[in-house]
Design an enzyme around this catalytic site. Structure first.
Site, PDB file in Angstrom:
ATOM      1  N   ARG A 262       0.859  -0.921   0.222  1.00  0.00           N
ATOM      2  CA  ARG A 262      -0.098  -0.138  -0.084  1.00  0.00           C
ATOM      3  C   ARG A 262       0.569   1.294  -0.043  1.00  0.00           C
ATOM      4  NH1 ARG A 262      -5.205  -2.344   4.192  1.00  0.00           N
ATOM      5  NH2 ARG A 262      -5.682  -3.659   2.904  1.00  0.00           N
ATOM      6  N   ARG A 277       1.973   1.135  10.859  1.00  0.00           N
ATOM      7  CA  ARG A 277       1.421   1.250   9.006  1.00  0.00           C
ATOM      8  C   ARG A 277       2.545   1.389   8.388  1.00  0.00           C
ATOM      9  NH1 ARG A 277      -2.931   3.248   6.987  1.00  0.00           N
ATOM     10  NH2 ARG A 277      -3.675   3.815   9.284  1.00  0.00           N
ATOM     11  N   GLU A 349      -6.300  -1.892  14.747  1.00  0.00           N
ATOM     12  CA  GLU A 349      -6.970  -2.439  14.040  1.00  0.00           C
ATOM     13  C   GLU A 349      -6.463  -3.488  13.905  1.00  0.00           C
ATOM     14  OE1 GLU A 349      -8.989  -0.545  11.165  1.00  0.00           O
ATOM     15  OE2 GLU A 349      -8.884  -2.077  10.007  1.00  0.00           O
ATOM     16  N   SER A 352     -10.684  -6.502   9.936  1.00  0.00           N
ATOM     17  CA  SER A 352     -12.183  -5.183   9.132  1.00  0.00           C
ATOM     18  C   SER A 352     -12.600  -6.838   7.948  1.00  0.00           C
ATOM     19  CB  SER A 352     -10.932  -4.560   8.113  1.00  0.00           C
ATOM     20  OG  SER A 352     -12.547  -3.443   8.096  1.00  0.00           O
ATOM     21  N   ARG A 388       0.040  -6.285  13.149  1.00  0.00           N
ATOM     22  CA  ARG A 388      -0.035  -5.491  14.326  1.00  0.00           C
ATOM     23  C   ARG A 388      -0.354  -6.626  15.658  1.00  0.00           C
ATOM     24  NH1 ARG A 388      -4.503  -1.478  11.240  1.00  0.00           N
ATOM     25  NH2 ARG A 388      -2.270  -0.240  10.335  1.00  0.00           N
TER      26      ARG A 388
END
Length: 419
Positions: A262, A277, A349, A352, A388
RNA sequence: GGUGAGGUGGCUGAGUGGUCGAAAGCAGCGCUUUGCUAAAGCGCCGUAGUCCAAAAGGCUACCGAGGGUUCGAAUCCCUCCCUCACCGCCA
Protein backbone atom coordinates in the site's frame (compact mmCIF):
# COMPACT_ATOMS: atom_id res chain seq x y z
CA UNK A 1 -21.65 -1.14 -8.35
CA UNK A 2 -25.25 -0.32 -7.63
CA UNK A 3 -28.06 -1.74 -9.74
CA UNK A 4 -29.11 0.93 -12.24
CA UNK A 5 -32.68 -0.39 -12.04
CA UNK A 6 -32.74 0.17 -8.31
CA UNK A 7 -31.54 3.73 -8.83
CA UNK A 8 -34.03 4.30 -11.64
CA UNK A 9 -36.98 2.95 -9.68
CA UNK A 10 -36.18 4.22 -6.18
CA UNK A 11 -33.93 7.25 -6.57
CA UNK A 12 -35.06 8.87 -3.35
CA UNK A 13 -34.43 5.90 -1.10
CA UNK A 14 -31.03 5.33 -2.75
CA UNK A 15 -30.13 8.96 -2.11
CA UNK A 16 -31.33 8.76 1.48
CA UNK A 17 -29.25 5.69 2.21
CA UNK A 18 -26.16 7.13 0.54
CA UNK A 19 -26.64 10.34 2.49
CA UNK A 20 -25.95 8.42 5.70
CA UNK A 21 -22.38 8.01 4.44
CA UNK A 22 -21.95 11.73 4.19
CA UNK A 23 -22.77 14.53 1.76
CA UNK A 24 -22.08 14.64 -1.96
CA UNK A 25 -23.68 11.48 -3.33
CA UNK A 26 -27.02 12.98 -4.27
CA UNK A 27 -25.63 14.82 -7.29
CA UNK A 28 -23.92 11.63 -8.51
CA UNK A 29 -27.25 9.81 -8.41
CA UNK A 30 -28.92 12.62 -10.35
CA UNK A 31 -26.11 12.56 -12.91
CA UNK A 32 -26.52 8.81 -13.41
CA UNK A 33 -30.26 9.16 -13.86
CA UNK A 34 -29.84 11.89 -16.45
CA UNK A 35 -27.32 9.87 -18.44
CA UNK A 36 -29.44 6.75 -18.13
CA UNK A 37 -32.43 8.46 -19.70
CA UNK A 38 -30.36 9.88 -22.50
CA UNK A 39 -28.63 6.58 -23.09
CA UNK A 40 -31.82 4.58 -23.32
CA UNK A 41 -33.43 7.08 -25.68
CA UNK A 42 -30.44 6.89 -28.02
CA UNK A 43 -30.28 3.10 -27.73
CA UNK A 44 -33.97 2.74 -28.53
CA UNK A 45 -33.68 4.78 -31.72
CA UNK A 46 -30.57 2.88 -32.71
CA UNK A 47 -32.32 -0.44 -32.21
CA UNK A 48 -35.21 0.75 -34.33
CA UNK A 49 -32.85 1.55 -37.18
CA UNK A 50 -31.05 -1.75 -36.78
CA UNK A 51 -34.35 -3.59 -36.98
CA UNK A 52 -35.22 -1.71 -40.16
CA UNK A 53 -31.82 -2.41 -41.66
CA UNK A 54 -32.08 -6.11 -40.86
CA UNK A 55 -35.53 -6.28 -42.41
CA UNK A 56 -34.44 -4.58 -45.64
CA UNK A 57 -31.25 -6.58 -45.88
CA UNK A 58 -33.23 -9.77 -45.78
CA UNK A 59 -35.40 -8.52 -48.59
CA UNK A 60 -32.31 -7.70 -50.61
CA UNK A 61 -31.14 -11.24 -50.06
CA UNK A 62 -34.44 -12.58 -51.38
CA UNK A 63 -34.42 -10.32 -54.42
CA UNK A 64 -30.90 -11.32 -55.29
CA UNK A 65 -31.68 -14.99 -54.84
CA UNK A 66 -34.44 -14.62 -57.43
CA UNK A 67 -32.16 -12.52 -59.66
CA UNK A 68 -34.23 -9.36 -59.29
CA UNK A 69 -32.92 -5.83 -59.07
CA UNK A 70 -32.25 -4.70 -55.50
CA UNK A 71 -30.31 -1.51 -56.07
CA UNK A 72 -33.12 0.76 -54.87
CA UNK A 73 -33.35 -1.06 -51.55
CA UNK A 74 -29.59 -1.10 -51.17
CA UNK A 75 -29.44 2.64 -51.63
CA UNK A 76 -32.21 2.99 -49.05
CA UNK A 77 -30.34 1.01 -46.41
CA UNK A 78 -27.12 2.78 -47.17
CA UNK A 79 -28.79 6.15 -46.69
CA UNK A 80 -29.36 5.73 -42.96
CA UNK A 81 -25.90 4.34 -42.33
CA UNK A 82 -24.54 7.65 -41.14
CA UNK A 83 -27.45 8.16 -38.74
CA UNK A 84 -26.79 4.71 -37.27
CA UNK A 85 -23.12 5.44 -36.89
CA UNK A 86 -23.95 8.66 -35.07
CA UNK A 87 -26.35 6.96 -32.70
CA UNK A 88 -24.00 4.08 -32.13
CA UNK A 89 -21.21 6.46 -31.17
CA UNK A 90 -23.55 8.30 -28.83
CA UNK A 91 -24.66 5.10 -27.14
CA UNK A 92 -21.07 3.96 -26.68
CA UNK A 93 -20.08 7.25 -25.09
CA UNK A 94 -23.14 7.44 -22.85
CA UNK A 95 -22.68 3.83 -21.82
CA UNK A 96 -19.09 4.43 -20.76
CA UNK A 97 -20.03 7.62 -18.94
CA UNK A 98 -22.82 5.89 -17.06
CA UNK A 99 -20.55 3.05 -16.06
CA UNK A 100 -17.90 5.47 -14.90
CA UNK A 101 -20.42 7.32 -12.74
CA UNK A 102 -21.73 4.08 -11.28
CA UNK A 103 -18.22 2.84 -10.48
CA UNK A 104 -17.69 5.94 -8.37
CA UNK A 105 -20.84 5.61 -6.28
CA UNK A 106 -20.24 3.68 -3.05
CA UNK A 107 -22.33 0.78 -1.82
CA UNK A 108 -25.53 1.33 0.11
CA UNK A 109 -24.95 0.74 3.81
CA UNK A 110 -26.89 -2.18 5.21
CA UNK A 111 -30.18 -1.38 6.96
CA UNK A 112 -28.50 -2.72 10.10
CA UNK A 113 -25.42 -0.53 9.91
CA UNK A 114 -25.57 2.10 12.63
CA UNK A 115 -25.95 5.62 11.32
CA UNK A 116 -23.12 7.92 12.29
CA UNK A 117 -20.78 10.62 11.09
CA UNK A 118 -17.30 9.21 11.68
CA UNK A 119 -15.17 6.79 13.70
CA UNK A 120 -16.24 8.43 16.95
CA UNK A 121 -19.74 7.09 16.32
CA UNK A 122 -18.70 3.45 15.96
CA UNK A 123 -20.33 1.39 18.71
CA UNK A 124 -18.25 -1.16 20.64
CA UNK A 125 -20.10 -4.44 20.35
CA UNK A 126 -18.09 -6.65 22.69
CA UNK A 127 -14.77 -7.13 24.40
CA UNK A 128 -12.84 -10.30 25.08
CA UNK A 129 -10.28 -10.76 27.86
CA UNK A 130 -8.75 -7.93 29.81
CA UNK A 131 -5.79 -5.64 29.49
CA UNK A 132 -2.82 -7.56 30.90
CA UNK A 133 -1.28 -6.26 34.11
CA UNK A 134 2.35 -5.85 33.08
CA UNK A 135 5.35 -5.09 35.26
CA UNK A 136 7.21 -3.75 32.30
CA UNK A 137 5.71 -1.82 29.44
CA UNK A 138 7.70 -1.09 26.35
CA UNK A 139 7.05 -0.13 22.78
CA UNK A 140 7.49 -2.98 20.27
CA UNK A 141 10.16 -1.04 18.41
CA UNK A 142 12.33 -0.95 21.52
CA UNK A 143 11.66 -4.61 22.20
CA UNK A 144 12.41 -5.62 18.65
CA UNK A 145 15.61 -3.64 18.44
CA UNK A 146 16.88 -5.04 21.72
CA UNK A 147 16.11 -8.63 20.67
CA UNK A 148 17.22 -7.99 17.07
CA UNK A 149 13.88 -9.07 15.60
CA UNK A 150 13.72 -6.49 12.83
CA UNK A 151 15.71 -3.67 11.29
CA UNK A 152 13.99 -0.47 10.16
CA UNK A 153 17.19 1.32 9.28
CA UNK A 154 18.25 -1.21 6.71
CA UNK A 155 14.68 -1.59 5.53
CA UNK A 156 14.79 2.10 4.75
CA UNK A 157 18.15 1.75 3.05
CA UNK A 158 17.12 -0.96 0.64
CA UNK A 159 13.48 0.03 0.02
CA UNK A 160 12.67 3.35 1.68
CA UNK A 161 10.80 4.48 4.75
CA UNK A 162 8.00 2.30 6.09
CA UNK A 163 9.70 -0.88 4.94
CA UNK A 164 11.18 -3.28 7.44
CA UNK A 165 13.52 -6.27 7.41
CA UNK A 166 12.69 -9.08 9.79
CA UNK A 167 15.80 -10.86 11.04
CA UNK A 168 16.61 -14.10 12.85
CA UNK A 169 14.01 -14.96 15.50
CA UNK A 170 11.94 -12.04 14.31
CA UNK A 171 11.63 -13.53 10.83
CA UNK A 172 10.89 -16.89 12.33
CA UNK A 173 8.10 -15.45 14.46
CA UNK A 174 6.48 -13.94 11.38
CA UNK A 175 6.68 -17.29 9.62
CA UNK A 176 5.28 -19.05 12.69
CA UNK A 177 2.30 -16.72 12.73
CA UNK A 178 1.57 -17.29 9.04
CA UNK A 179 1.55 -21.04 9.54
CA UNK A 180 -0.51 -20.84 12.71
CA UNK A 181 -3.17 -18.71 11.03
CA UNK A 182 -3.41 -20.78 7.87
CA UNK A 183 -3.57 -24.03 9.82
CA UNK A 184 -6.28 -22.67 12.07
CA UNK A 185 -8.55 -21.50 9.27
CA UNK A 186 -8.01 -24.44 6.95
CA UNK A 187 -8.23 -27.25 9.50
CA UNK A 188 -10.67 -25.81 12.05
CA UNK A 189 -12.79 -23.34 10.11
CA UNK A 190 -13.21 -25.03 6.75
CA UNK A 191 -11.43 -22.60 4.45
CA UNK A 192 -9.53 -23.72 1.37
CA UNK A 193 -6.00 -22.40 1.21
CA UNK A 194 -5.12 -20.18 -1.74
CA UNK A 195 -1.69 -18.87 -2.69
CA UNK A 196 -2.44 -16.28 -5.36
CA UNK A 197 -0.30 -14.07 -7.61
CA UNK A 198 0.83 -10.84 -5.96
CA UNK A 199 0.35 -8.73 -9.05
CA UNK A 200 -3.00 -8.37 -10.79
CA UNK A 201 -4.56 -6.84 -13.87
CA UNK A 202 -6.55 -3.62 -13.50
CA UNK A 203 -9.80 -5.51 -14.13
CA UNK A 204 -9.31 -7.31 -10.85
CA UNK A 205 -8.95 -4.05 -8.96
CA UNK A 206 -12.08 -2.71 -10.64
CA UNK A 207 -13.87 -5.87 -9.56
CA UNK A 208 -13.22 -5.40 -5.86
CA UNK A 209 -13.54 -1.58 -6.13
CA UNK A 210 -9.98 -0.40 -5.45
CA UNK A 211 -10.16 1.14 -8.93
CA UNK A 212 -10.98 3.62 -10.27
CA UNK A 213 -11.43 5.65 -7.11
CA UNK A 214 -8.32 4.62 -5.18
CA UNK A 215 -5.73 4.49 -7.94
CA UNK A 216 -3.30 6.66 -5.98
CA UNK A 217 -3.12 4.07 -3.20
CA UNK A 218 -1.87 1.30 -5.49
CA UNK A 219 1.62 0.35 -6.53
CA UNK A 220 1.55 0.08 -10.29
CA UNK A 221 3.98 -1.62 -12.68
CA UNK A 222 3.47 0.76 -15.57
CA UNK A 223 5.38 -1.23 -18.18
CA UNK A 224 2.98 -4.13 -17.93
CA UNK A 225 -0.10 -2.36 -16.53
CA UNK A 226 -0.08 -4.66 -13.52
CA UNK A 227 -0.65 -3.71 -9.90
CA UNK A 228 0.82 -5.01 -6.64
CA UNK A 229 -2.05 -6.31 -4.56
CA UNK A 230 -3.12 -4.14 -1.61
CA UNK A 231 -4.77 -7.19 -0.05
CA UNK A 232 -5.39 -10.83 -0.95
CA UNK A 233 -9.06 -9.87 -1.22
CA UNK A 234 -8.30 -8.71 -4.74
CA UNK A 235 -6.88 -11.85 -6.38
CA UNK A 236 -8.94 -14.25 -4.27
CA UNK A 237 -12.37 -12.64 -4.76
CA UNK A 238 -11.59 -12.25 -8.47
CA UNK A 239 -10.85 -15.96 -8.77
CA UNK A 240 -14.46 -16.42 -9.87
CA UNK A 241 -14.92 -13.17 -11.78
CA UNK A 242 -17.17 -13.63 -14.86
CA UNK A 243 -18.26 -17.03 -13.60
CA UNK A 244 -21.64 -18.58 -12.84
CA UNK A 245 -21.17 -20.82 -9.82
CA UNK A 246 -23.42 -23.80 -9.11
CA UNK A 247 -25.63 -23.17 -6.09
CA UNK A 248 -24.29 -26.31 -4.43
CA UNK A 249 -20.76 -24.91 -4.43
CA UNK A 250 -21.73 -22.04 -2.11
CA UNK A 251 -20.57 -20.80 0.23
CA UNK A 252 -17.05 -20.69 -1.19
CA UNK A 253 -14.55 -20.13 1.64
CA UNK A 254 -10.93 -19.22 0.93
CA UNK A 255 -8.01 -18.37 3.18
CA UNK A 256 -4.91 -16.82 1.68
CA UNK A 257 -1.62 -15.61 3.04
CA UNK A 258 -0.02 -12.81 1.04
CA UNK A 259 2.11 -9.76 1.53
CA UNK A 260 0.09 -6.59 0.94
CA UNK A 261 1.41 -3.44 -0.69
CA UNK A 262 0.00 0.00 0.00
CA UNK A 263 1.32 3.38 -0.99
CA UNK A 264 -0.46 5.09 1.89
CA UNK A 265 -0.39 8.23 -0.18
CA UNK A 266 -1.48 11.24 1.78
CA UNK A 267 -0.42 9.87 5.15
CA UNK A 268 2.93 11.66 5.14
CA UNK A 269 5.43 9.98 7.41
CA UNK A 270 2.58 7.54 7.92
CA UNK A 271 1.96 9.14 11.30
CA UNK A 272 3.05 6.10 13.24
CA UNK A 273 6.22 4.55 14.48
CA UNK A 274 7.21 0.96 14.04
CA UNK A 275 5.25 -1.81 12.44
CA UNK A 276 1.79 -0.32 12.66
CA UNK A 277 1.52 1.24 9.22
CA UNK A 278 3.84 -0.08 6.53
CA UNK A 279 4.04 -0.05 2.75
CA UNK A 280 4.37 -3.82 2.83
CA UNK A 281 2.87 -6.12 5.42
CA UNK A 282 1.78 -9.73 5.69
CA UNK A 283 -1.83 -10.73 6.09
CA UNK A 284 -3.95 -13.84 6.08
CA UNK A 285 -7.22 -12.98 4.41
CA UNK A 286 -10.54 -14.79 4.59
CA UNK A 287 -12.89 -14.54 1.60
CA UNK A 288 -16.40 -15.90 1.20
CA UNK A 289 -18.72 -16.04 -1.77
CA UNK A 290 -22.31 -16.72 -0.72
CA UNK A 291 -25.95 -16.39 -1.68
CA UNK A 292 -27.82 -13.19 -0.76
CA UNK A 293 -29.86 -15.15 1.76
CA UNK A 294 -26.88 -16.33 3.80
CA UNK A 295 -24.43 -13.46 3.67
CA UNK A 296 -25.52 -11.84 6.94
CA UNK A 297 -24.97 -15.04 8.88
CA UNK A 298 -21.72 -15.70 7.03
CA UNK A 299 -20.40 -12.31 8.13
CA UNK A 300 -21.03 -13.24 11.75
CA UNK A 301 -19.18 -16.54 11.42
CA UNK A 302 -16.37 -14.92 9.44
CA UNK A 303 -15.88 -12.42 12.25
CA UNK A 304 -15.98 -15.22 14.80
CA UNK A 305 -13.29 -17.06 12.81
CA UNK A 306 -11.05 -13.99 12.98
CA UNK A 307 -11.76 -13.45 16.67
CA UNK A 308 -10.74 -17.03 17.35
CA UNK A 309 -7.19 -16.09 16.38
CA UNK A 310 -6.92 -13.58 19.19
CA UNK A 311 -8.61 -15.87 21.67
CA UNK A 312 -6.12 -18.65 20.96
CA UNK A 313 -3.27 -16.18 21.35
CA UNK A 314 -4.74 -14.88 24.60
CA UNK A 315 -4.80 -11.29 23.39
CA UNK A 316 -7.33 -8.82 24.73
CA UNK A 317 -9.48 -7.33 21.98
CA UNK A 318 -12.73 -5.60 21.24
CA UNK A 319 -15.10 -5.66 18.29
CA UNK A 320 -16.60 -2.46 16.97
CA UNK A 321 -19.08 -1.93 14.22
CA UNK A 322 -18.34 0.76 11.69
CA UNK A 323 -21.08 3.36 11.33
CA UNK A 324 -22.43 4.56 7.99
CA UNK A 325 -20.00 7.49 7.93
CA UNK A 326 -16.96 5.24 8.44
CA UNK A 327 -17.54 2.05 6.45
CA UNK A 328 -15.46 1.40 3.37
CA UNK A 329 -16.48 2.36 -0.15
CA UNK A 330 -17.79 -1.04 -1.25
CA UNK A 331 -18.96 -2.36 2.09
CA UNK A 332 -22.56 -2.63 3.28
CA UNK A 333 -21.62 -3.68 6.81
CA UNK A 334 -18.27 -3.93 8.59
CA UNK A 335 -16.97 -5.17 11.94
CA UNK A 336 -13.49 -4.16 13.01
CA UNK A 337 -11.51 -6.24 15.46
CA UNK A 338 -9.05 -4.24 17.53
CA UNK A 339 -6.34 -5.84 19.63
CA UNK A 340 -4.93 -4.24 22.73
CA UNK A 341 -1.29 -3.15 22.42
CA UNK A 342 0.05 -2.20 25.89
CA UNK A 343 3.12 -0.39 24.57
CA UNK A 344 0.91 1.83 22.43
CA UNK A 345 -1.69 2.17 25.16
CA UNK A 346 -4.17 1.75 22.34
CA UNK A 347 -6.31 -0.70 20.43
CA UNK A 348 -4.98 -1.58 16.97
CA UNK A 349 -7.18 -2.68 14.09
CA UNK A 350 -6.10 -6.21 13.11
CA UNK A 351 -9.14 -7.23 11.14
CA UNK A 352 -11.90 -5.62 9.18
CA UNK A 353 -14.71 -8.01 8.29
CA UNK A 354 -17.14 -6.82 5.67
CA UNK A 355 -20.19 -7.90 3.76
CA UNK A 356 -20.21 -6.30 0.32
CA UNK A 357 -23.59 -7.64 -0.67
CA UNK A 358 -23.75 -7.86 -4.46
CA UNK A 359 -21.70 -4.69 -4.94
CA UNK A 360 -18.45 -6.39 -5.95
CA UNK A 361 -20.28 -9.24 -7.67
CA UNK A 362 -21.99 -6.78 -10.03
CA UNK A 363 -18.67 -5.19 -10.87
CA UNK A 364 -17.09 -8.52 -11.66
CA UNK A 365 -20.20 -10.19 -13.04
CA UNK A 366 -20.00 -13.01 -10.49
CA UNK A 367 -23.20 -15.00 -10.37
CA UNK A 368 -24.62 -18.29 -9.19
CA UNK A 369 -27.20 -20.51 -10.79
CA UNK A 370 -30.29 -21.05 -8.70
CA UNK A 371 -33.73 -20.92 -10.26
CA UNK A 372 -32.11 -18.36 -12.51
CA UNK A 373 -28.78 -16.56 -12.51
CA UNK A 374 -28.34 -14.13 -9.63
CA UNK A 375 -25.45 -12.11 -8.32
CA UNK A 376 -23.50 -13.63 -5.45
CA UNK A 377 -22.69 -11.83 -2.25
CA UNK A 378 -19.02 -11.41 -1.38
CA UNK A 379 -17.40 -11.03 2.03
CA UNK A 380 -13.92 -10.76 3.35
CA UNK A 381 -12.03 -10.14 6.53
CA UNK A 382 -8.49 -10.23 7.75
CA UNK A 383 -7.74 -13.33 9.67
CA UNK A 384 -5.65 -11.42 10.63
CA UNK A 385 -3.13 -8.73 9.70
CA UNK A 386 0.26 -9.93 10.88
CA UNK A 387 2.27 -6.82 11.68
CA UNK A 388 -0.14 -5.45 14.26
CA UNK A 389 -0.67 -8.89 15.73
CA UNK A 390 3.10 -9.00 16.05
CA UNK A 391 3.07 -5.67 17.89
CA UNK A 392 0.43 -6.89 20.32
CA UNK A 393 2.28 -10.16 20.93
CA UNK A 394 5.58 -8.48 21.73
CA UNK A 395 4.07 -5.83 23.92
CA UNK A 396 1.65 -8.14 25.74
CA UNK A 397 4.18 -10.92 26.30
CA UNK A 398 6.96 -8.71 27.60
CA UNK A 399 8.56 -10.17 30.74
CA UNK A 400 10.25 -8.18 33.51
CA UNK A 401 13.65 -9.45 32.30
CA UNK A 402 13.01 -7.99 28.85
CA UNK A 403 12.31 -11.27 27.09
CA UNK A 404 8.99 -12.02 25.43
CA UNK A 405 6.82 -14.98 26.41
CA UNK A 406 4.82 -16.41 23.56
CA UNK A 407 1.34 -17.92 23.94
CA UNK A 408 1.23 -21.75 24.00
CA UNK A 409 -0.57 -21.91 20.64
CA UNK A 410 2.62 -20.61 18.99
CA UNK A 411 5.22 -22.75 20.76
CA UNK A 412 5.33 -25.55 18.24
CA UNK A 413 5.27 -23.13 15.33
CA UNK A 414 8.02 -20.93 16.72
CA UNK A 415 10.03 -23.77 18.22
CA UNK A 416 10.48 -22.09 21.59
CA UNK A 417 8.36 -20.60 24.37
CA UNK A 418 10.11 -17.29 24.68
CA UNK A 419 12.20 -14.91 22.64
C1' G B 1 10.70 -13.84 -27.42
C1' G B 2 10.01 -17.17 -32.21
C1' U B 3 7.02 -20.64 -35.23
C1' G B 4 2.60 -23.38 -35.91
C1' A B 5 -2.53 -24.80 -34.60
C1' G B 6 -6.86 -23.22 -32.42
C1' G B 7 -10.73 -20.12 -29.62
C1' U B 8 -18.74 -21.43 -31.52
C1' G B 9 -24.35 -22.23 -26.37
C1' G B 10 -23.51 -26.24 -19.44
C1' C B 11 -20.22 -29.91 -22.32
C1' U B 12 -18.81 -32.30 -27.19
C1' G B 13 -19.02 -30.47 -31.99
C1' A B 14 -21.03 -28.80 -37.39
C1' G B 15 -21.21 -24.29 -39.91
C1' U B 16 -21.86 -22.47 -47.34
C1' G B 17 -21.32 -13.89 -46.61
C1' G B 18 -27.98 -13.72 -46.90
C1' U B 19 -34.81 -17.17 -43.47
C1' C B 20 -27.95 -18.82 -38.31
C1' G B 21 -29.02 -17.32 -32.21
C1' A B 22 -26.62 -20.84 -34.70
C1' A B 23 -27.07 -28.39 -37.08
C1' A B 24 -26.30 -32.74 -34.31
C1' G B 25 -25.15 -35.39 -29.87
C1' C B 26 -24.74 -35.36 -24.48
C1' A B 27 -26.52 -33.25 -20.00
C1' G B 28 -31.00 -30.72 -17.82
C1' C B 29 -36.54 -29.82 -17.36
C1' G B 30 -41.76 -31.34 -18.52
C1' C B 31 -45.33 -34.82 -20.44
C1' U B 32 -46.70 -39.77 -22.32
C1' U B 33 -46.05 -44.96 -22.54
C1' U B 34 -43.88 -49.43 -20.85
C1' G B 35 -42.69 -50.93 -16.32
C1' C B 36 -38.31 -51.52 -12.30
C1' U B 37 -32.90 -49.66 -10.31
C1' A B 38 -34.18 -48.05 -16.48
C1' A B 39 -35.68 -47.50 -21.75
C1' A B 40 -38.49 -45.22 -25.65
C1' G B 41 -41.42 -41.18 -27.86
C1' C B 42 -42.81 -36.03 -27.87
C1' G B 43 -42.00 -31.05 -26.26
C1' C B 44 -39.01 -27.35 -23.78
C1' C B 45 -34.15 -25.86 -22.88
C1' G B 46 -28.20 -19.53 -23.76
C1' U B 47 -27.06 -14.49 -21.84
C1' A B 48 -27.87 -9.43 -21.61
C1' G B 49 -30.24 -4.93 -22.96
C1' U B 50 -34.52 -2.41 -24.45
C1' C B 51 -39.91 -1.26 -25.74
C1' C B 52 -44.90 -1.77 -23.27
C1' A B 53 -48.01 0.62 -16.74
C1' A B 54 -47.30 -4.77 -16.30
C1' A B 55 -48.06 -9.72 -18.27
C1' A B 56 -48.08 -11.76 -23.02
C1' G B 57 -45.17 -10.41 -26.66
C1' G B 58 -41.84 -7.44 -29.83
C1' C B 59 -37.10 -5.64 -31.04
C1' U B 60 -31.60 -5.28 -30.50
C1' A B 61 -26.88 -7.20 -29.30
C1' C B 62 -23.66 -11.28 -28.27
C1' C B 63 -20.10 -17.37 -32.07
C1' G B 64 -12.38 -14.84 -27.52
C1' A B 65 -11.98 -8.87 -27.63
C1' G B 66 -11.81 -4.49 -30.60
C1' G B 67 -11.82 -2.34 -35.40
C1' G B 68 -12.71 -2.75 -40.91
C1' U B 69 -15.06 -4.35 -45.77
C1' U B 70 -20.46 -5.06 -47.20
C1' C B 71 -27.20 -3.49 -48.32
C1' G B 72 -26.06 -7.82 -45.04
C1' A B 73 -20.45 -11.02 -41.22
C1' A B 74 -19.91 -16.82 -36.76
C1' U B 75 -18.25 -16.94 -42.03
C1' C B 76 -13.73 -12.15 -45.52
C1' C B 77 -9.56 -8.47 -43.77
C1' C B 78 -6.57 -6.03 -39.69
C1' U B 79 -4.98 -5.52 -34.53
C1' C B 80 -4.96 -7.51 -29.78
C1' C B 81 -5.86 -11.28 -25.93
C1' C B 82 -5.99 -16.29 -24.44
C1' U B 83 -5.16 -21.76 -24.96
C1' C B 84 -2.22 -25.81 -26.88
C1' A B 85 2.37 -27.77 -29.27
C1' C B 86 7.44 -27.17 -30.49
C1' C B 87 11.89 -23.95 -30.21
C1' G B 88 14.76 -20.19 -27.50
C1' C B 89 15.82 -18.06 -22.69
C1' C B 90 15.49 -18.87 -17.54
C1' A B 91 14.43 -19.34 -11.21
Amino acid sequence: MLDIRLIRENPDSVKARLATRGPGHESAVDAVLAIDGERRAADTSLQGLQAERNRLSKEIGKLRASKQDSSALEAGVKSFGSRMEELNAAVTVLDARQRDLLLNIPNLPSETTPVGRDAADNPVLREWGTKPALERVEDHVAIGERLRLFDFERGGKISGSAFVVYTGAGARLERALINFLLDLHTTKHGYTEILPPLVVKPESLFGTAQLPKFADQQYRCANDELYLIPTAEVPVTNLHREEILPLASLPVKYAAYTPCFRREAGSAGLGTRGLIRMHQFDKVELVKITTPETSDAELESLTADAERVLQLLGLHYRVIELCTGDIGFGSAKTYDIEVWAPGQNAYLEVSSCSNFGDYQARRMNLRFKGEKNRFCHTLNGSGTALARLYVALLESGLQPDGSVALPPALHKYFGAETI
